[in-house]
Design a protein around this motif. Structure first.
Motif, PDB file in Angstrom:
ATOM      1  N   THR A   1      24.136 -12.942  27.898  1.00 14.29           N
ATOM      2  CA  THR A   1      24.304 -14.407  27.868  1.00 14.29           C
ATOM      3  C   THR A   1      24.970 -14.929  29.135  1.00 14.29           C
ATOM      4  N   LEU A   2      25.830 -14.107  29.775  1.00 13.92           N
ATOM      5  CA  LEU A   2      26.544 -14.568  30.976  1.00 13.92           C
ATOM      6  C   LEU A   2      26.060 -13.846  32.237  1.00 13.92           C
ATOM      7  N   ALA A   3      24.947 -13.114  32.151  1.00 13.79           N
ATOM      8  CA  ALA A   3      24.437 -12.410  33.341  1.00 13.79           C
ATOM      9  C   ALA A   3      23.697 -13.403  34.241  1.00 13.79           C
ATOM     10  N   GLU A   4      23.552 -13.015  35.504  1.00 12.23           N
ATOM     11  CA  GLU A   4      22.776 -13.847  36.439  1.00 12.23           C
ATOM     12  C   GLU A   4      21.298 -13.583  36.219  1.00 12.23           C
ATOM     13  N   GLY A   5      20.535 -14.605  35.885  1.00  5.85           N
ATOM     14  CA  GLY A   5      19.091 -14.416  35.712  1.00  5.85           C
ATOM     15  C   GLY A   5      18.710 -14.074  34.281  1.00  5.85           C
ATOM     16  N   THR A   6      17.480 -13.596  34.147  1.00  7.76           N
ATOM     17  CA  THR A   6      16.896 -13.397  32.811  1.00  7.76           C
ATOM     18  C   THR A   6      16.939 -11.929  32.412  1.00  7.76           C
TER      19      THR A   6
ATOM     20  N   LEU B   1      25.729 -17.411  19.184  1.00  7.27           N
ATOM     21  CA  LEU B   1      25.722 -17.467  20.658  1.00  7.27           C
ATOM     22  C   LEU B   1      24.936 -18.690  21.146  1.00  7.27           C
ATOM     23  N   VAL B   2      23.847 -19.014  20.459  1.00  9.63           N
ATOM     24  CA  VAL B   2      23.065 -20.209  20.834  1.00  9.63           C
ATOM     25  C   VAL B   2      23.921 -21.468  20.650  1.00  9.63           C
ATOM     26  N   LYS B   3      24.683 -21.504  19.539  1.00 15.96           N
ATOM     27  CA  LYS B   3      25.585 -22.658  19.344  1.00 15.96           C
ATOM     28  C   LYS B   3      26.625 -22.729  20.455  1.00 15.96           C
ATOM     29  N   MET B   4      26.960 -21.575  21.045  1.00 17.26           N
ATOM     30  CA  MET B   4      27.957 -21.536  22.129  1.00 17.26           C
ATOM     31  C   MET B   4      27.333 -21.877  23.485  1.00 17.26           C
ATOM     32  N   GLY B   5      26.024 -22.138  23.487  1.00 23.53           N
ATOM     33  CA  GLY B   5      25.369 -22.541  24.740  1.00 23.53           C
ATOM     34  C   GLY B   5      24.487 -21.467  25.355  1.00 23.53           C
ATOM     35  N   ALA B   6      24.334 -20.324  24.664  1.00 23.30           N
ATOM     36  CA  ALA B   6      23.479 -19.256  25.208  1.00 23.30           C
ATOM     37  C   ALA B   6      22.009 -19.647  25.063  1.00 23.30           C
ATOM     38  N   LYS B   7      21.194 -19.124  25.994  1.00 17.76           N
ATOM     39  CA  LYS B   7      19.754 -19.408  25.927  1.00 17.76           C
ATOM     40  C   LYS B   7      19.032 -18.129  25.526  1.00 17.76           C
TER      41      LYS B   7
ATOM     42  N   VAL C   1      14.659 -12.579  24.788  1.00 17.46           N
ATOM     43  CA  VAL C   1      14.703 -12.953  26.198  1.00 17.46           C
ATOM     44  C   VAL C   1      15.907 -13.879  26.363  1.00 17.46           C
ATOM     45  N   VAL C   2      16.802 -13.484  27.267  1.00 14.75           N
ATOM     46  CA  VAL C   2      18.062 -14.216  27.422  1.00 14.75           C
ATOM     47  C   VAL C   2      18.164 -14.725  28.854  1.00 14.75           C
ATOM     48  N   GLU C   3      18.270 -16.042  28.968  1.00 14.44           N
ATOM     49  CA  GLU C   3      18.454 -16.611  30.304  1.00 14.44           C
ATOM     50  C   GLU C   3      19.966 -16.808  30.474  1.00 14.44           C
ATOM     51  N   GLY C   4      20.540 -16.110  31.428  1.00 13.74           N
ATOM     52  CA  GLY C   4      21.995 -16.160  31.590  1.00 13.74           C
ATOM     53  C   GLY C   4      22.474 -17.563  31.965  1.00 13.74           C
ATOM     54  N   VAL C   5      23.647 -17.937  31.479  1.00 13.37           N
ATOM     55  CA  VAL C   5      24.254 -19.230  31.838  1.00 13.37           C
ATOM     56  C   VAL C   5      25.621 -18.943  32.483  1.00 13.37           C
TER      57      VAL C   5
END
Ligand code: UD1
Length: 420
Positions: free
Chosen positions: A177-182, A201-207, A217-221
């Motif tokens: 969730t906090l990594a750079e990139g996908t 995690l989605v409620k916390m802003g994760a994609k 598939v996780v897009e880091g934020v």
């Protein structure tokens, strides 16, 4: 050390309220490390493992407040220590779940290696391999996993897990969730507790896309924020009480349950002769006959869960007919067999397969178990055994069942805790 004294008696009747799931609460608490904001968790079961996680987080500088009933506020704004020490990790393997979030947010983490446990060697190689694929530099030194992310950030990557691992999926998901990139996570566990974590995690802003499927598939934020989340009901606690009624007979309604997460277990209970009804958040079981023997094979969700294997072994022990129970997830998860046999069961095991010949009666004995679900199996066996059963080494049970003696007494069981 506390013991449970159980007198085998008649059918169970009434209602039981199901607690939040331990296996969801622990990773959700660890997700508090991912943000400087406050995570409000509801429906948290007050269990020994939850207390251990609280201590672990507090040792890292996380502020944790609880009403000691079912609510936690977890604030990660003042984390000042990225190390999870051996004395806590050794009591609870799930401590490894601080590794991913700590590394992702602070660029470094040290977690004691959990080591073996009663139900098998349970390595964490998949957690480490995944983090390395995301750029982490990891060494094992003095019994600790020491991990660093070059430049302070993990990098998105494609990670294919070699086997379905619940903890591995959770650790890598939090890290991504906090990594750079996908990051693409393949061969993910789809257990309801993994889904619950992903939804929080989605409620916390994760994609995150693909929640509840084998590929996420996780897009880091850059940052996550706080949120409020209610822990999913405990399907294993619910399943344990259903097995108890399948053995004793009677009619019990479980409230605050999540029947949609329990298909495989409910199907097996029907096969054993129980009448099951369910709504969105309740399940009723009506059992009017001796259970019929059912074959069990443990597999990852949505198949039959390894955490219900011991309890179904107890049902099969008193069932009409013979059954085969195959454990495919953990290599040493049959320690309840010798104890059930001491209570008069007729079970033999070779490798990962047990053959259970149902007996008409079990007889009470002093027994003890070496893990959580094995303890639960002995408790429910005690409910139908003739005479008195004493279950020792209760600390295993207390890691995973909230007020089990109160909940069972409320539906008519003769069970009491003896505090030494
Ligand atoms: C979680 C549950 C536990 C449940 C188990 C399987 C929590 C806190 N605990 O445990 O109650 O019994 O899922 O549903 O949620 N493995 C490896 N390498 C790894 C990771 C796992 O070889 O890096 C193996 C394990 O030894 C085991 C299998 O994979 O044989 C499944 O383990 P895993 O799903 O990771 O279990 P846990 O997350 O430890």
């Amino acid at each position: 050390m506390d013991k449970l004294r159980i007198i085998g008696n008649g059918p169970l009747n009434g209602e039981i309220k199901i607690s939040g799931a331990k296996n969801a609460a622990l990773p959700l608490m660890c997700a508090g490390l991912l943000t400087a904001d406050t995570l409000y968790l509801r429906n948290v079961p007050m269990l020994a493992d939850v207390k251990t996680t609280q201590k672990l987080l507090q040792g890292m500088g996380v502020r944790v407040f609880t009403d000691n009933i079912s609510e936690f506020e977890i604030n990660g704004s003042a984390v000042n220590n990225t190390c999870a020490p051996y004395d806590l990790v050794k009591t609870m393997r799930a401590s490894i779940l601080v590794l991913g979030p700590t590394l992702a947010r602070f660029g470094e983490a040290q977690v004691s290696l959990p080591g073996g446990c009663a139900i098998g060697s349970r390595p964490v190689d998949q957690h480490l391999k995944g983090l390395e694929t995301m750029g982490a530099e990891i060494v094992i030194e003095h019994g600790y996993v020491k991990a660093k992310a070059p430049g302070g950030k993990l990098k998105g990557a494609r990670v294919v897990m070699d086997m379905v691992t619940v903890g591995g999926t959770e650790n890598l998901l939090m890290a991504a969730t906090l990594a750079e990139g996908t990051t693409i996570l393949d061969n993910c566990a789809v257990e309801p507790e993994v889904v619950d974590l992903a939804e929080c995690l989605v409620k916390m802003g994760a994609k995150i896309q693909g929640i509840g499927t084998a590929t996420m598939v996780v897009e880091g934020v850059d940052k996550l924020h706080g949120c409020e989340h209610s822990v999913v009901p405990d399907r294993i606690e619910a399943g344990t009480f259903l097995c108890a009624v399948a053995m004793t007979g009677g009619k019990v309604v479980l409230r605050h349950a999540a029947p949609k997460t329990m298909d495989a277990v409910l199907d097996k209970l029907v096969e054993a002769g129980a009448v099951i009804e369910a709504g969105d958040d309740w399940i009723s079981i009506d059992m009017r006959q001796r259970p019929k023997a059912v074959n069990i094979r443990t597999v990852p969700h949505p198949g039959f869960p390894t955490d219900m294997q011991a309890q179904f072994m107890a049902v099969n022990a008193v069932a009409e007919g013979s059954s085969r129970v195959v454990e495919t997830i953990f290599e040493n998860r049959f320690m309840h067999i010798p104890e059930l046999n001491r209570m008069g069961a007729d079970i033999s095991a070779e490798g990962n397969t047990a053959v259970v010949n149902g007996v008409a009666r079990l007889s009470g004995a002093t027994v003890m178990a070496t893990d959580l679900r094995a303890s639960a199996c002995l408790v429910i066996a005690g409910l139908v055994a003739e005479g008195e059963t004493t279950v020792e080494r209760l600390y295993h049970l207390d890691r995973g069942y909230e007020h089990i003696e109160r909940k069972l007494s409320a539906v008519g069981a003769k069970i009491e805790r003896i505090t030494a």
